[in-house]
Design a protein around this motif. Structure first.
Motif, PDB file in Angstrom:
ATOM      1  N   LEU B 201       0.830  -1.202   0.000  1.00  0.00           N
ATOM      2  CA  LEU B 201       0.000   0.000   0.000  1.00  0.00           C
ATOM      3  C   LEU B 201       0.866   1.254   0.000  1.00  0.00           C
ATOM      4  O   LEU B 201       0.584   2.225  -0.714  1.00  0.00           O
ATOM      5  N   THR B 202       1.920   1.218   0.775  1.00  0.00           N
ATOM      6  CA  THR B 202       2.832   2.362   0.819  1.00  0.00           C
ATOM      7  C   THR B 202       3.430   2.600  -0.569  1.00  0.00           C
ATOM      8  O   THR B 202       3.506   3.748  -1.035  1.00  0.00           O
ATOM      9  N   ALA B 203       3.839   1.530  -1.233  1.00  0.00           N
ATOM     10  CA  ALA B 203       4.392   1.666  -2.586  1.00  0.00           C
ATOM     11  C   ALA B 203       3.352   2.266  -3.535  1.00  0.00           C
ATOM     12  O   ALA B 203       3.656   3.140  -4.356  1.00  0.00           O
ATOM     13  N   THR B 204       2.123   1.800  -3.414  1.00  0.00           N
ATOM     14  CA  THR B 204       1.046   2.304  -4.274  1.00  0.00           C
ATOM     15  C   THR B 204       0.812   3.800  -4.033  1.00  0.00           C
ATOM     16  O   THR B 204       0.670   4.580  -4.981  1.00  0.00           O
ATOM     17  N   LEU B 205       0.805   4.187  -2.769  1.00  0.00           N
ATOM     18  CA  LEU B 205       0.522   5.596  -2.460  1.00  0.00           C
ATOM     19  C   LEU B 205       1.703   6.501  -2.813  1.00  0.00           C
ATOM     20  O   LEU B 205       1.514   7.648  -3.223  1.00  0.00           O
ATOM     21  N   ASN B 206       2.910   5.970  -2.690  1.00  0.00           N
ATOM     22  CA  ASN B 206       4.059   6.743  -3.173  1.00  0.00           C
ATOM     23  C   ASN B 206       3.967   6.939  -4.679  1.00  0.00           C
ATOM     24  O   ASN B 206       4.236   8.029  -5.201  1.00  0.00           O
ATOM     25  N   GLN B 207       3.595   5.884  -5.360  1.00  0.00           N
ATOM     26  CA  GLN B 207       3.413   5.941  -6.796  1.00  0.00           C
ATOM     27  C   GLN B 207       2.327   6.971  -7.162  1.00  0.00           C
ATOM     28  O   GLN B 207       2.488   7.757  -8.099  1.00  0.00           O
ATOM     29  N   TYR B 208       1.264   6.957  -6.414  1.00  0.00           N
ATOM     30  CA  TYR B 208       0.173   7.926  -6.601  1.00  0.00           C
ATOM     31  C   TYR B 208       0.723   9.353  -6.510  1.00  0.00           C
ATOM     32  O   TYR B 208       0.470  10.197  -7.371  1.00  0.00           O
ATOM     33  N   ASN B 209       1.475   9.583  -5.458  1.00  0.00           N
ATOM     34  CA  ASN B 209       2.044  10.914  -5.228  1.00  0.00           C
ATOM     35  C   ASN B 209       2.993  11.301  -6.373  1.00  0.00           C
ATOM     36  O   ASN B 209       2.916  12.408  -6.918  1.00  0.00           O
ATOM     37  N   ASN B 210       3.862  10.384  -6.774  1.00  0.00           N
ATOM     38  CA  ASN B 210       4.817  10.651  -7.861  1.00  0.00           C
ATOM     39  C   ASN B 210       4.106  10.942  -9.180  1.00  0.00           C
ATOM     40  O   ASN B 210       4.470  11.855  -9.912  1.00  0.00           O
ATOM     41  N   GLU B 211       3.115  10.130  -9.463  1.00  0.00           N
ATOM     42  CA  GLU B 211       2.482  10.176 -10.778  1.00  0.00           C
ATOM     43  C   GLU B 211       1.499  11.338 -10.906  1.00  0.00           C
ATOM     44  O   GLU B 211       1.388  11.955 -11.953  1.00  0.00           O
ATOM     45  N   PHE B 212       0.778  11.613  -9.826  1.00  0.00           N
ATOM     46  CA  PHE B 212      -0.328  12.563  -9.946  1.00  0.00           C
ATOM     47  C   PHE B 212      -0.101  13.859  -9.168  1.00  0.00           C
ATOM     48  O   PHE B 212      -0.958  14.734  -9.134  1.00  0.00           O
ATOM     49  N   GLY B 213       1.061  13.952  -8.505  1.00  0.00           N
ATOM     50  CA  GLY B 213       1.468  15.254  -7.959  1.00  0.00           C
ATOM     51  C   GLY B 213       0.944  15.623  -6.590  1.00  0.00           C
ATOM     52  O   GLY B 213       1.355  16.645  -6.019  1.00  0.00           O
ATOM     53  N   ASN B 214       0.024  14.832  -6.040  1.00  0.00           N
ATOM     54  CA  ASN B 214      -0.490  15.115  -4.697  1.00  0.00           C
ATOM     55  C   ASN B 214      -0.440  13.860  -3.843  1.00  0.00           C
ATOM     56  O   ASN B 214      -0.647  12.763  -4.355  1.00  0.00           O
ATOM     57  N   ALA B 215      -0.232  14.063  -2.551  1.00  0.00           N
ATOM     58  CA  ALA B 215      -0.463  12.952  -1.637  1.00  0.00           C
ATOM     59  C   ALA B 215      -1.951  12.612  -1.700  1.00  0.00           C
ATOM     60  O   ALA B 215      -2.792  13.508  -1.854  1.00  0.00           O
ATOM     61  N   ILE B 216      -2.261  11.338  -1.599  1.00  0.00           N
ATOM     62  CA  ILE B 216      -3.664  10.923  -1.747  1.00  0.00           C
ATOM     63  C   ILE B 216      -4.552  11.612  -0.716  1.00  0.00           C
ATOM     64  O   ILE B 216      -5.679  12.014  -1.028  1.00  0.00           O
ATOM     65  N   ASN B 217      -4.051  11.777   0.511  1.00  0.00           N
ATOM     66  CA  ASN B 217      -4.902  12.384   1.536  1.00  0.00           C
ATOM     67  C   ASN B 217      -5.260  13.828   1.219  1.00  0.00           C
ATOM     68  O   ASN B 217      -6.297  14.320   1.659  1.00  0.00           O
ATOM     69  N   LYS B 218      -4.413  14.480   0.436  1.00  0.00           N
ATOM     70  CA  LYS B 218      -4.772  15.833   0.027  1.00  0.00           C
ATOM     71  C   LYS B 218      -5.967  15.786  -0.934  1.00  0.00           C
ATOM     72  O   LYS B 218      -6.913  16.559  -0.810  1.00  0.00           O
ATOM     73  N   ASP B 219      -5.920  14.829  -1.840  1.00  0.00           N
ATOM     74  CA  ASP B 219      -7.029  14.681  -2.799  1.00  0.00           C
ATOM     75  C   ASP B 219      -8.317  14.190  -2.132  1.00  0.00           C
ATOM     76  O   ASP B 219      -9.396  14.303  -2.724  1.00  0.00           O
ATOM     77  N   LEU B 220      -8.174  13.637  -0.949  1.00  0.00           N
ATOM     78  CA  LEU B 220      -9.368  13.133  -0.246  1.00  0.00           C
ATOM     79  C   LEU B 220      -9.926  14.157   0.741  1.00  0.00           C
ATOM     80  O   LEU B 220     -10.785  13.848   1.554  1.00  0.00           O
ATOM     81  N   LYS B 221      -9.406  15.387   0.652  1.00  0.00           N
ATOM     82  CA  LYS B 221      -9.833  16.393   1.634  1.00  0.00           C
ATOM     83  C   LYS B 221     -10.822  17.368   1.019  1.00  0.00           C
ATOM     84  O   LYS B 221     -10.814  18.565   1.316  1.00  0.00           O
ATOM     85  N   LEU B 229     -15.008  10.546   4.858  1.00  0.00           N
ATOM     86  CA  LEU B 229     -13.716  10.972   4.292  1.00  0.00           C
ATOM     87  C   LEU B 229     -12.664  11.127   5.390  1.00  0.00           C
ATOM     88  O   LEU B 229     -11.491  10.801   5.191  1.00  0.00           O
ATOM     89  N   GLN B 230     -13.085  11.607   6.548  1.00  0.00           N
ATOM     90  CA  GLN B 230     -12.138  11.727   7.668  1.00  0.00           C
ATOM     91  C   GLN B 230     -11.606  10.344   8.054  1.00  0.00           C
ATOM     92  O   GLN B 230     -10.403  10.172   8.275  1.00  0.00           O
ATOM     93  N   LEU B 231     -12.505   9.376   8.109  1.00  0.00           N
ATOM     94  CA  LEU B 231     -12.084   8.020   8.475  1.00  0.00           C
ATOM     95  C   LEU B 231     -11.188   7.413   7.393  1.00  0.00           C
ATOM     96  O   LEU B 231     -10.223   6.714   7.690  1.00  0.00           O
ATOM     97  N   LEU B 232     -11.518   7.704   6.163  1.00  0.00           N
ATOM     98  CA  LEU B 232     -10.710   7.193   5.053  1.00  0.00           C
ATOM     99  C   LEU B 232      -9.270   7.738   5.141  1.00  0.00           C
ATOM    100  O   LEU B 232      -8.296   6.992   5.024  1.00  0.00           O
ATOM    101  N   ARG B 233      -9.166   9.023   5.377  1.00  0.00           N
ATOM    102  CA  ARG B 233      -7.829   9.611   5.516  1.00  0.00           C
ATOM    103  C   ARG B 233      -7.107   9.056   6.736  1.00  0.00           C
ATOM    104  O   ARG B 233      -5.907   8.772   6.690  1.00  0.00           O
ATOM    105  N   ALA B 234      -7.857   8.890   7.817  1.00  0.00           N
ATOM    106  CA  ALA B 234      -7.247   8.336   9.035  1.00  0.00           C
ATOM    107  C   ALA B 234      -6.759   6.914   8.791  1.00  0.00           C
ATOM    108  O   ALA B 234      -5.684   6.523   9.248  1.00  0.00           O
ATOM    109  N   ALA B 235      -7.538   6.129   8.055  1.00  0.00           N
ATOM    110  CA  ALA B 235      -7.132   4.748   7.764  1.00  0.00           C
ATOM    111  C   ALA B 235      -5.816   4.752   6.996  1.00  0.00           C
ATOM    112  O   ALA B 235      -4.893   3.990   7.300  1.00  0.00           O
ATOM    113  N   ILE B 236      -5.722   5.620   6.010  1.00  0.00           N
ATOM    114  CA  ILE B 236      -4.500   5.697   5.209  1.00  0.00           C
ATOM    115  C   ILE B 236      -3.311   6.073   6.087  1.00  0.00           C
ATOM    116  O   ILE B 236      -2.236   5.488   5.997  1.00  0.00           O
ATOM    117  N   LYS B 237      -3.541   7.032   6.972  1.00  0.00           N
ATOM    118  CA  LYS B 237      -2.445   7.432   7.860  1.00  0.00           C
ATOM    119  C   LYS B 237      -2.078   6.306   8.827  1.00  0.00           C
ATOM    120  O   LYS B 237      -0.895   6.042   9.068  1.00  0.00           O
TER     121      LYS B 237
END
Lengths: 315, 315
Positions: B201-221, B229-237
């Protein structure tokens, strides 16, 4: 009750492993010897034999396991000889792969094993495949089937006997409402099936039958060809009456035009040490022929011999 | 790293239990003694003390646990003294009850414990409450929050370090598509979060950040007040950076008008033997004040003393 027969006097694991070494040299040359040993040893004994073999010869008794298994006999011996948790992991993994995909196998393993046995299978899966069973099931399914299978395979179900009758009544009513609305994929319905203990679920489904006049599976048979509904009914049967479920799998496998050896081997090998005796009773009740005779009629050669050994058929 | 400090020379469990017996007689009379013992014993040692107490006096050290816990100090001592699996079971059960319902606690326990620790918590839950954590979570939640929490609490996640980069890329793309469509409750998105290993999951989210320019949690805000959405971001963290998650929980608890003692006690007691040192570092980095000083400023009396003992604050 198990059907496996283990002799009162056993050779040591080292002796067994040496006999097997001989039988394997030129694979297939001494099937009778293989059956006479492995077909009459329980899981703990088979494990000791594999360990003895590995200690003496520096290699796994079944180094060929990962290769394609060519004959029905070889596959039966190999699947049987695996430790139960490893075997479930192996079968479940096969069932998540594209070419051998099989939702029934996943459903069956998830819903008929004890919570601890399912956990051990998941641990064996992770040790062997370096990923979780849950992620593979989730990745290889979609839609309603995923909604059903993933929770079933994920749950660490409570196994106590306690029943809450108030809850059974309210959840029976809820199930009936959803089924009346044809909301077969409703999340409440899936929640009840996938999270309640088997004792609680049985109470709920009895209540359903009492209150609404039909067994739930009858009400779920609106479209006999719909795979999701088939799996839903199978899940209910696996959770509440596994012997009957397995007897039906055997019936379908044997009655099929061209036996379904995959299913036949799976049920015999996975249940021989658990409840195959009870399954055979169910089988005979429904088919008016003893299971061993049905298997004998439908199979031949060494494959027949290993199956008959495992169902406890005396020669 | 843990913050708990255990003295090099320890009294025997029997001596500790007798000292506690004295301290408890007239509950509350010798808080200092309670803190000096229990605030400096690890889980295995506390267990031995409870066993010694039970053997000598025929009753549980904490027979009052099921009663309402009156003061913050008492609750902190009791929650801390529980075995980690029992403690998680206790906290999670509270969080599924109507009046003390708390999705955050469930999310936190599900997503920050190791697979084995989560399993042990589920076993402790079943032993104590005669039902499964999963069924209680499923029963007490609904809609999107249920869709997220039930899989998180059910999974026996793989914990290996292996990363499949091809998969990371394809799943990062999939996550981005779903988020672009505002399909935050999409089943693929939940599948990825709830079933992939933390390393994957960490690799996927790093890839997300690299490819699309934002940390996923920023896009989920997109809607900061939406609980899902708060729980979703908390789960990711929780899954990818738990120390940072816990530091934030502490910050919210301490900065709140009227400290949130429930959250403060929970984080300190559950992490003191695990990673509270690292959490304190994150806390100080973000808040420019050491955690122990922030706690000292915001609490008082015996409650303050037990917390400071657990965060490793030297008097």
């Amino acid at each position: 009750m198990a059907t496996l027969k283990v002799p009162a006097q056993l050779p040591s694991p080292v002796e067994d492993s040496e006999q097997l070494r001989k039988a394997f040299q030129g694979w297939g040359t001494n099937e009778g010897l293989i059956i006479s040993i492995l077909g009459h040893r329980n899981a703990a004994q088979r494990k000791l034999i594999r360990e003895a073999y590995s200690a003496t010869h520096g290699e796994d008794l079944f180094k060929d396991l990962d290769k394609e298994l060519s004959s029905d006999f070889e596959r039966a011996v190999l699947v049987w000889t695996l430790d139960p948790a490893e075997r479930d992991a192996f079968l479940a993994n096969e069932a998540t792969k594209m070419l051998t995909s099989n939702n029934w196998v996943i459903l069956e393993i998830a819903s008929t094993r004890s919570s601890l046995d399912l956990l051990k299978a998941k641990q064996a899966y992770q040790a062997r495949f370096k990923k979780s069973l849950e992620e593979d099931v989730a990745y290889h399914t979609k839609g309603d089937i995923r909604k059903l299978l993933v929770p079933l395979v994920s749950i660490f179900r409570y196994e106590g006997d306690e029943v809450n009758m108030t809850l059974a009544k309210s959840e029976a009513k809820l199930l009936h409402e959803k089924i009346a609305e044809k909301a077969y994929n409703d999340e409440e319905l899936i929640r009840i099936l996938s999270t309640r203990s088997k004792a609680q679920l049985t109470a709920t489904l009895n209540q359903y039958n009492n209150e609404f006049g039909n067994a739930i599976n009858k009400d779920l048979k609106t479209d006999p060809k719909d795979e999701y509904l088939q799996l839903l009914r199978a899940a209910i049967k696996c959770l509440t009456y596994p012997e009957k479920y397995f007897a039906k799998v055997l019936r379908m496998a044997i009655n099929k035009l061209g036996t379904d050896e995959g299913a036949l081997t799976r049920v015999v090998t996975t249940r021989a040490e658990v409840d195959l005796q009870r399954i055979a009773e169910e089988y005979q009740r429904r088919n008016s022929i003893p299971l061993d005779r049905a298997i004998a009629n439908d199979t031949s050669g060494d494959y027949q011999s290993i199956l008959l050994a495992l169902v406890g058929h005396e020669d």
